[in-house]
Design a protein around this motif. Structure first.
Motif, PDB file in Angstrom:
ATOM      1  N   LEU A 228       0.690  -1.220   0.220  1.00 24.35           N
ATOM      2  CA  LEU A 228      -0.137  -0.002   0.098  1.00 24.35           C
ATOM      3  C   LEU A 228       0.928   1.219   0.146  1.00 24.35           C
ATOM      4  N   ILE A 229       1.960   1.304   0.935  1.00 28.25           N
ATOM      5  CA  ILE A 229       2.870   2.539   0.694  1.00 28.25           C
ATOM      6  C   ILE A 229       3.583   2.685  -0.680  1.00 28.25           C
ATOM      7  N   SER A 230       3.770   1.634  -1.367  1.00 27.84           N
ATOM      8  CA  SER A 230       4.318   1.628  -2.902  1.00 27.84           C
ATOM      9  C   SER A 230       3.345   2.475  -3.609  1.00 27.84           C
ATOM     10  N   VAL A 231       2.191   2.101  -3.618  1.00 28.12           N
ATOM     11  CA  VAL A 231       1.153   2.581  -4.211  1.00 28.12           C
ATOM     12  C   VAL A 231       0.882   4.305  -4.064  1.00 28.12           C
ATOM     13  N   VAL A 232       0.740   4.511  -2.893  1.00 23.36           N
ATOM     14  CA  VAL A 232       0.782   6.013  -2.058  1.00 23.36           C
ATOM     15  C   VAL A 232       1.866   6.770  -2.634  1.00 23.36           C
ATOM     16  N   GLY A 233       3.118   5.944  -2.337  1.00 21.60           N
ATOM     17  CA  GLY A 233       4.398   7.003  -2.789  1.00 21.60           C
ATOM     18  C   GLY A 233       4.312   7.128  -4.221  1.00 21.60           C
TER      19      GLY A 233
ATOM     20  N   ALA B 215      14.183  15.546   1.563  1.00 25.29           N
ATOM     21  CA  ALA B 215      13.495  14.967   2.671  1.00 25.29           C
ATOM     22  C   ALA B 215      13.531  13.805   3.403  1.00 25.29           C
ATOM     23  N   LEU B 216      14.114  12.901   2.433  1.00 21.89           N
ATOM     24  CA  LEU B 216      14.755  11.418   2.621  1.00 21.89           C
ATOM     25  C   LEU B 216      16.090  11.854   3.696  1.00 21.89           C
ATOM     26  N   ALA B 217      16.941  12.471   3.379  1.00 26.43           N
ATOM     27  CA  ALA B 217      18.208  12.814   4.093  1.00 26.43           C
ATOM     28  C   ALA B 217      17.840  13.530   5.457  1.00 26.43           C
TER      29      ALA B 217
ATOM     30  N   THR C 203      10.562  -0.163  18.712  1.00 25.52           N
ATOM     31  CA  THR C 203       9.839   1.048  19.404  1.00 25.52           C
ATOM     32  C   THR C 203       9.163   1.613  18.405  1.00 25.52           C
ATOM     33  N   ALA C 204       7.995   2.092  18.780  1.00 26.27           N
ATOM     34  CA  ALA C 204       6.784   2.833  17.772  1.00 26.27           C
ATOM     35  C   ALA C 204       7.952   4.067  17.269  1.00 26.27           C
ATOM     36  N   ARG C 205       8.545   4.715  18.002  1.00 28.36           N
ATOM     37  CA  ARG C 205       9.296   5.904  17.497  1.00 28.36           C
ATOM     38  C   ARG C 205      10.334   5.423  16.300  1.00 28.36           C
ATOM     39  N   ARG C 206      11.175   4.373  16.603  1.00 24.22           N
ATOM     40  CA  ARG C 206      12.074   3.852  15.324  1.00 24.22           C
ATOM     41  C   ARG C 206      11.164   3.591  14.319  1.00 24.22           C
ATOM     42  N   GLU C 207      10.086   2.824  14.592  1.00 25.66           N
ATOM     43  CA  GLU C 207       9.294   2.174  13.478  1.00 25.66           C
ATOM     44  C   GLU C 207       8.622   3.339  12.721  1.00 25.66           C
ATOM     45  N   GLY C 208       8.320   4.540  13.360  1.00 29.07           N
ATOM     46  CA  GLY C 208       7.775   5.763  12.583  1.00 29.07           C
ATOM     47  C   GLY C 208       8.763   6.323  11.622  1.00 29.07           C
ATOM     48  N   PHE C 209       9.991   6.405  12.100  1.00 31.52           N
ATOM     49  CA  PHE C 209      11.049   6.882  11.281  1.00 31.52           C
ATOM     50  C   PHE C 209      11.113   6.005  10.106  1.00 31.52           C
ATOM     51  N   TYR C 210      11.157   4.454  10.355  1.00 31.04           N
ATOM     52  CA  TYR C 210      11.483   3.552   9.363  1.00 31.04           C
ATOM     53  C   TYR C 210      10.533   3.571   8.246  1.00 31.04           C
TER      54      TYR C 210
ATOM     55  N   ILE D  65      10.737   4.763   4.380  1.00 32.52           N
ATOM     56  CA  ILE D  65      10.246   3.847   3.154  1.00 32.52           C
ATOM     57  C   ILE D  65       9.242   4.814   2.218  1.00 32.52           C
ATOM     58  N   LEU D  66       8.325   5.538   3.075  1.00 31.93           N
ATOM     59  CA  LEU D  66       7.361   6.457   2.079  1.00 31.93           C
ATOM     60  C   LEU D  66       8.247   7.364   1.153  1.00 31.93           C
ATOM     61  N   PHE D  67       9.300   8.036   1.670  1.00 32.35           N
ATOM     62  CA  PHE D  67      10.013   9.007   0.741  1.00 32.35           C
ATOM     63  C   PHE D  67      10.874   8.123  -0.414  1.00 32.35           C
ATOM     64  N   THR D  68      11.278   6.912   0.200  1.00 35.95           N
ATOM     65  CA  THR D  68      12.009   6.212  -1.055  1.00 35.95           C
ATOM     66  C   THR D  68      10.927   5.867  -2.160  1.00 35.95           C
ATOM     67  N   PHE D  69       9.793   5.611  -1.874  1.00 35.23           N
ATOM     68  CA  PHE D  69       8.977   5.203  -3.068  1.00 35.23           C
ATOM     69  C   PHE D  69       8.745   6.623  -3.834  1.00 35.23           C
ATOM     70  N   ALA D  70       8.390   7.571  -3.195  1.00 34.49           N
ATOM     71  CA  ALA D  70       8.028   8.755  -3.929  1.00 34.49           C
ATOM     72  C   ALA D  70       9.375   9.248  -4.890  1.00 34.49           C
TER      73      ALA D  70
END
Length: 270
Positions: free
Chosen positions: A90-95, A120-122, A142-149, A153-158
């Protein structure tokens, strides 16, 4: 009890184990990632063009599905293959749709999008490292690390969409030739990592970005008409074909090594 013994006892008491919430980087990881980005390209085209929803409506609908999938992913306390890879598809589609909206609806150039998403990715990596002191994907517990992750990923797809389209338009390569060119670059990155011992985190994210345009090239190869250089399967058949491939590999992952990726948390966690 001596001071040293007390410190040792405190360290042992602070040590615990948790599950990494994202998969280890293996051959099946890259296989599903490539299939997922291919589906991201063909599914976005199917919803936007074949169903006639348009970019705006497609973006809203798929963003809603992505939010639901990420909420499900964040509710897990360990890596669950089908949940994780649903979010990736789904994130690949949205990106893809983010870049398409910026270019087609808002009039931004592919050059501007490529530069903007690179920044943005940097920035995401800089803030992630500044707070967590690591960019390791082997300790996402942790949720914070996963949020960054997931933001990365969203920015890598975009970024992969913008840079891939920019390169394809600039070089005018056919779908197969473009896909093979990206394969060669990813192969060079792998050689750099395994032979020349380049930084693993840098190599991982470069390869992650490049699999997006590579998957898009092969997706277009399967889905586009023969007259345009494709194989003529169409977006529906291509999407279903690659979704079936994803399902097969994810089922294998689920039964072979799903959820067994523990990490040890200490006062000096990487």
């Amino acid at each position: 009890m001596s001071h040293t013994q007390m410190e040792s006892g405190q360290l042992l008491a602070s040590e615990t184990s948790a599950f990494n919430r994202v998969p280890q980087v293996t051959v099946d990881f890259w296989l599903v990632k490539l299939l997922a980005v291919t589906v991201g390209e063909t599914a976005a085209d199917f919803l936007n063009l074949n169903l006639g929803l348009g970019l705006s409506a497609t973006s809203v609908i798929m963003s809603g599905f992505l939010i639901a999938a990420l909420l499900l992913q964040f509710s897990q306390r360990k890596y669950v293959p089908w949940v994780y890879w649903l979010a990736v598809v789904l994130i690949s589609v949205v990106g893809t749709l983010i870049t398409d909206n910026l270019v087609d609806n808002l009039g931004y150039s592919l050059e501007a999008c490529t530069i903007g998403f690179s920044i943005a990715l940097a920035a995401t990596f800089a803030v992630w490292y500044g707070i967590e002191r690591t960019l390791s994907i082997h300790s996402i517990y942790t949720a914070r690390r996963e949020g960054f992750y997931w933001l990365a990923i969203l920015f890598t797809f975009a970024l992969g969409t913008a840079a891939g389209d920019l390169l394809a338009e600039g070089l005018g390569l056919g779908y197969l030739q473009a896909g093979l060119a990206y394969c060669a670059v990813i192969g060079a990155i792998a050689v750099g990592f395994y032979v020349f011992k380049l930084n693993g985190i840098l190599c991982f994210w470069l390869a992650y970005i490049l699999t997006r345009p590579m998957g898009a090239s092969f997706g277009d190869l399967f889905s586009q008409p023969v007259a345009d250089g494709g194989l003529g399967f169409g977006t529906i058949v291509t999407s279903l074909l690659f979704l079936a491939g994803i399902a097969a590999v994810v089922i294998y992952m689920q039964f072979s090594h799903g959820g067994d990726e523990r990490v040890k948390i200490t006062s000096n966690t990487e």
